[in-house]
Design a protein around this motif. Structure first.
Motif, PDB file in Angstrom:
ATOM      1  N   UNK A  72       0.845  -1.206   0.000  1.00 20.35           N
ATOM      2  CA  UNK A  72       0.000   0.000   0.000  1.00 20.35           C
ATOM      3  C   UNK A  72       0.874   1.247   0.000  1.00 20.35           C
ATOM      4  N   UNK A  73       1.907   1.222   0.843  1.00 22.33           N
ATOM      5  CA  UNK A  73       2.797   2.398   0.946  1.00 22.33           C
ATOM      6  C   UNK A  73       3.527   2.634  -0.369  1.00 22.33           C
ATOM      7  N   UNK A  74       3.970   1.566  -1.005  1.00 22.74           N
ATOM      8  CA  UNK A  74       4.652   1.695  -2.306  1.00 22.74           C
ATOM      9  C   UNK A  74       3.725   2.356  -3.322  1.00 22.74           C
ATOM     10  N   UNK A  75       2.482   1.888  -3.335  1.00 20.34           N
ATOM     11  CA  UNK A  75       1.506   2.428  -4.298  1.00 20.34           C
ATOM     12  C   UNK A  75       1.292   3.918  -4.052  1.00 20.34           C
ATOM     13  N   UNK A  76       1.166   4.318  -2.769  1.00 23.18           N
ATOM     14  CA  UNK A  76       0.929   5.728  -2.434  1.00 23.18           C
ATOM     15  C   UNK A  76       2.118   6.582  -2.836  1.00 23.18           C
ATOM     16  N   UNK A  77       3.318   6.146  -2.453  1.00 20.75           N
ATOM     17  CA  UNK A  77       4.521   6.936  -2.756  1.00 20.75           C
ATOM     18  C   UNK A  77       4.724   7.060  -4.264  1.00 20.75           C
ATOM     19  N   UNK A  78       4.496   5.973  -4.974  1.00 25.58           N
ATOM     20  CA  UNK A  78       4.679   6.037  -6.430  1.00 25.58           C
ATOM     21  C   UNK A  78       3.675   6.996  -7.066  1.00 25.58           C
ATOM     22  N   UNK A  79       2.461   7.039  -6.493  1.00 27.49           N
ATOM     23  CA  UNK A  79       1.433   7.949  -7.005  1.00 27.49           C
ATOM     24  C   UNK A  79       1.841   9.407  -6.716  1.00 27.49           C
ATOM     25  N   UNK A  80       2.334   9.648  -5.511  1.00 33.25           N
ATOM     26  CA  UNK A  80       2.781  11.000  -5.141  1.00 33.25           C
ATOM     27  C   UNK A  80       3.926  11.430  -6.047  1.00 33.25           C
ATOM     28  N   UNK A  81       4.875  10.529  -6.275  1.00 34.29           N
ATOM     29  CA  UNK A  81       6.033  10.844  -7.131  1.00 34.29           C
ATOM     30  C   UNK A  81       5.574  11.191  -8.543  1.00 34.29           C
ATOM     31  N   UNK A  82       4.588  10.468  -9.004  1.00 30.98           N
ATOM     32  CA  UNK A  82       4.029  10.735 -10.337  1.00 30.98           C
ATOM     33  C   UNK A  82       3.396  12.128 -10.377  1.00 30.98           C
ATOM     34  N   UNK A  83       2.684  12.503  -9.309  1.00 27.98           N
ATOM     35  CA  UNK A  83       2.064  13.832  -9.223  1.00 27.98           C
ATOM     36  C   UNK A  83       3.127  14.916  -9.160  1.00 27.98           C
ATOM     37  N   UNK A  84       4.196  14.647  -8.418  1.00 24.06           N
ATOM     38  CA  UNK A  84       5.304  15.609  -8.314  1.00 24.06           C
ATOM     39  C   UNK A  84       5.879  15.863  -9.709  1.00 24.06           C
ATOM     40  N   UNK A  85       6.076  14.794 -10.470  1.00 25.13           N
ATOM     41  CA  UNK A  85       6.646  14.935 -11.825  1.00 25.13           C
ATOM     42  C   UNK A  85       5.728  15.771 -12.697  1.00 25.13           C
ATOM     43  N   UNK A  86       4.434  15.571 -12.504  1.00 19.13           N
ATOM     44  CA  UNK A  86       3.439  16.309 -13.286  1.00 19.13           C
ATOM     45  C   UNK A  86       3.482  17.800 -12.940  1.00 19.13           C
ATOM     46  N   UNK A  87       3.579  18.123 -11.643  1.00 14.21           N
ATOM     47  CA  UNK A  87       3.657  19.513 -11.191  1.00 14.21           C
ATOM     48  C   UNK A  87       4.931  20.143 -11.719  1.00 14.21           C
ATOM     49  N   UNK A  88       6.012  19.394 -11.629  1.00 13.24           N
ATOM     50  CA  UNK A  88       7.319  19.873 -12.107  1.00 13.24           C
ATOM     51  C   UNK A  88       7.243  20.212 -13.587  1.00 13.24           C
TER      52      UNK A  88
END
Lengths: 285, 130
Positions: B70-86
């Motif tokens: 679950x934690x992996x899925x959440x962090x990977x989703x956050x990282x994906x959002x960060x890349x999008x914002x960037x």
């Protein structure tokens, strides 16, 4: 033009006061993220794995039994352990890498000089734009742009840190479990097993003094190697705990992300991480 | 009976390691009083426990996956959002670059300079593609 300039100036003054009052400097977040990445990445310098441990054990067993054969070691569980550990590491690295890039001040340092030059140097029929006007509008637009993008960035970073805090703590906990407990545990087992092997050799009365001397020397060399790896793993564990604490601090103080106290504390964490990295680098030599 | 968690298996592994250390200490203390047979038996037992501890450490590490999914899925989703914002923030510079190229092209068209039109059209294409 005058009412337009007045309206633009008033808007800019309001925005400037907003910018100054919320002074969005995320350098401390960037520094912490950068330090976190540097220390996390020491994972790649550890040069030991569950599979390696399994292969070493296989070899030692054959050596102790004086067996020379093309044996196939079953290291499936250890390979799986390595895959899981790597997955956690890559996930954490990706997150802190992203956080670092997003908090880099250069990201919203937009370059508008070329646009300004194009406006000044271009000919647009009867319209001419003099340098002073272009500079004034360029500076105003930069301030407005930075105010909006920095605020947007700050809000996004707050949102990401809030969502990520619990999973970051969980992932760091289990990465630490695998490295400083499970992998270190296997090294401690190895220490005990090789001690037993060498003790058996020492008790063998058919082996002469010179050979026993070599074996004793060999034993301590292998012991030093294992102790060195154990120290690396414990140092890495210290770094992981610091990263977790630092991220927790960011989460706790998320509404004061630009406050001076938070900046100072986070700078301390970055400093601590740099010290741990130096400690780790000395071990490699 | 539910399956053991990675932490439970890890605890078992550490307990096995501790037991083997106690056997080793016992052997060292009672070296002179134990018979050869007894020493051999305890040695073999110690080695067997150490090998089991070894396997348990590996097992614990492999079981971690179920605890972190679950934690992996959440962090990977956050990282994906960060890349999008960037990327969004990077795109602003791209928009400025495109605007610059448009202004340059406009000026070239107004001035009716064919060479300048060609150069600035290329400039606009480059700004768009980068």
């Amino acid at each position: 033009m005058k009412p337009f300039i007045q309206k633009t100036t008033t808007t800019a003054l309001i925005l400037i006061s907003l910018v100054l009052s919320s002074c969005i400097n995320l350098k401390h977040v960037n520094d912490f993220s950068t330090s976190a990445i540097s220390s996390l990445s020491k994972f790649e310098d550890i040069n030991y794995s569950f599979k390696q441990s399994c292969l070493d054990d296989c070899r030692d067993k054959n050596v102790n039994s004086l067996v020379i054969k093309d044996s196939v070691c079953n290291c499936d569980i250890d390979s799986k352990a390595d895959s899981v550990t790597l997955l956690i590491y890559q996930s954490l690295k990706g997150y802190f890498d992203g956080l670092g890039k997003l908090s880099d001040k250069e990201l919203t340092n937009y370059k508008t000089d070329a646009l300004k030059q194009a406006l000044v140097n271009g000919s647009f029929g009867t319209i001419t734009i003099d340098r002073t006007q272009a500079n004034a509008y360029s500076n105003l637009s930069n301030i407005i742009l930075k105010a909006f993008t920095d605020k947007y960035r700050q809000n996004k970073i707050k949102e990401y840190i809030t969502t990520a805090n619990d999973p970051v703590k969980v992932l760091i906990h289990y990465l630490d479990l695998n490295m400083s407990n499970n992998l270190a545990g296997k090294l401690n087992v190895k220490k005990s097993l090789i001690k037993k092997s060498y003790e058996k050799l020492m008790k063998d009365s058919t082996i002469n003094y010179a050979d026993k001397w070599k074996f004793t020397n060999d034993y301590y060399t292998r012991l030093d190697e294992i102790d060195s790896r154990l120290t690396q793993l414990m140092t890495y564990s210290k770094a992981l705990k610091k990263i977790s604490e630092g991220h927790q601090l960011l989460f706790n103080e998320i509404d004061k992300i630009t406050a001076e106290d938070l900046k100072e504390e986070l700078t301390c964490f970055s400093g601590d991480l740099q010290n741990i990295i130096s400690e780790f680098n000395k071990l490699k030599k | 009976m539910t399956n053991l968690t990675s932490e439970q298996v890890n605890q078992l592994a550490n307990q096995f390691l501790a037991i083997s250390n106690e056997i080793e200490k016992f052997l060292e203390i009672n070296e002179s009083t134990l018979s050869d047979q007894e020493k051999q038996k305890l040695d073999d037992l110690e080695i067997a426990i150490l090998n089991d501890a070894n396997k348990l450490f590996s097992l614990s590490a492999s079981l971690v996956m179920s605890d972190v999914q679950t934690s992996l899925a959440t962090i990977n989703k956050v990282t994906s959002s960060i890349k999008s914002t960037y990327k969004t923030l990077q795109d602003i510079q791209k928009a400025i670059n495109v605007a610059t190229a448009v202004v340059t092209l406009t000026s070239a068209i107004i001035s009716q300079n064919p060479q300048a039109i060609v150069t600035s059209t290329t400039g606009l294409a480059d700004a768009w593609n980068n």
